[in-house]
Design an enzyme around this catalytic site. Structure first.
Site, PDB file in Angstrom:
ATOM      1  N   ASP A   1       0.991   2.468   5.236  1.00 42.85           N
ATOM      2  CA  ASP A   1       1.620   2.583   6.551  1.00 42.85           C
ATOM      3  C   ASP A   1       0.937   3.661   7.383  1.00 42.85           C
ATOM      4  OD1 ASP A   1       3.434   2.155   8.590  1.00 42.85           O
ATOM      5  OD2 ASP A   1       4.959   3.465   7.733  1.00 42.85           O
TER       6      ASP A   1
ATOM      7  N   HIS B   1      -6.758  -0.367  11.920  1.00 42.04           N
ATOM      8  CA  HIS B   1      -6.715  -1.311  10.803  1.00 42.04           C
ATOM      9  C   HIS B   1      -8.043  -1.301  10.030  1.00 42.04           C
ATOM     10  CE1 HIS B   1      -2.805  -2.693  11.866  1.00 42.04           C
ATOM     11  NE2 HIS B   1      -3.182  -3.262  13.003  1.00 42.04           N
TER      12      HIS B   1
ATOM     13  N   LEU C   1      -9.238  -3.842 -13.644  1.00 40.14           N
ATOM     14  CA  LEU C   1      -8.109  -3.552 -12.764  1.00 40.14           C
ATOM     15  C   LEU C   1      -7.570  -4.862 -12.216  1.00 40.14           C
ATOM     16  CD1 LEU C   1      -6.335  -1.526 -11.093  1.00 40.14           C
ATOM     17  CD2 LEU C   1      -8.073  -1.721  -9.294  1.00 40.14           C
TER      18      LEU C   1
END
Length: 246
Positions: free
Chosen positions: A24, A41, A135
């Protein structure tokens, strides 16, 4: 819960198995600098890359990033277009690096709301990284936890109506198998950036016993030091899983 970066407490302890991050602050980061939101962004995508690298170094097995919520579709059309375009670019540009690093990518959420080009890019990235074992990276796109739970409830109701499920036998494991996250461990730690202290319709079912860390840093400024601090904070806690205290 915590809203402060941790100290070195817990150094040497095993890392959490699954870390989830609510990314955020992209818009506020850009606005504070007088920049277009699109650049916020793009800076956020760089932070995601740093976080993936930090998770690998830390030995975290599962990392989930909340990248685009179902509510984000209500944002201005040009911003949504920029976000989806950035998503396609990221998937195509990063898939080789993810494969090299042994990262398996999985996307959860309502991908049908994306256009055909974006859906194809998602599928191709998932297929190319399917062999990754270092991962497990999950990216939540067009995701909302309430919608996820509702879809699972509808699936249960349909199975019961069809006679393939006795509702009396349904348990939490069986219900969880109908969620987007089927086959994934629940998150041990959820990190949210930007100073907001809520989980915003993210992994509501799965977060039942997650530890929460809220950090004041905006997402584009998030780096390995913040990730490591959150892990140290986690390591210093005593997890009780609902057990009575005292």
């Amino acid at each position: 819960m915590s809203s402060l970066p941790a100290t070195a407490a817990g150094v040497g302890a095993p890392p959490p198995r699954h870390v989830a991050v609510i990314m955020d602050g992209n818009r506020r980061w850009a606005q504070a600098r007088g920049l277009p939101v699109a650049l916020g962004h793009r800076a956020g995508a760089d932070a995601a890359r740093r976080t993936i690298e930090a998770a690998i170094r830390s030995g975290v097995s599962w990392l989930t990033l909340f990248a685009f919520s179902s509510e984000n579709w209500a944002r201005p059309a040009d911003e949504v277009q920029e976000l989806t375009g950035l998503l396609r670019h990221y998937l195509r540009a990063e898939v080789g690096h993810l494969t090299k690093e042994g990262v398996r990518l999985r996307v959860i959420g309502d991908r049908e709301r994306f256009g055909a080009e974006t859906r194809a890019a998602i599928l191709q990235a998932e297929e190319r990284t399917a062999g990754g074992a270092r991962l497990n990276l999950t990216v939540a796109l067009s995701y909302g936890a309430r919608a996820e739970i509702l879809a699972a409830a509808r699936a249960v109701a349909a199975a019961a109506q069809a006679g393939t499920l006795d509702p009396a036998t349904l348990d939490e494991t069986g219900f969880g198998a109908r969620l987007f996250t089927a086959g994934m461990p629940d998150p041990d730690l959820i990190i949210r950036t930007s100073g907001e202290q809520r989980i915003s319709n993210f992994l509501l079912w799965q977060a039942a016993y997650a530890e929460l860390v809220f950090l004041p840093v905006l997402w584009p400024d998030f780096g390995a030091e913040h990730f490591d601090a959150a892990l140290a904070d986690f390591a210093a806690r005593e997890r009780r899983f609902g057990a009575r205290v005292g």
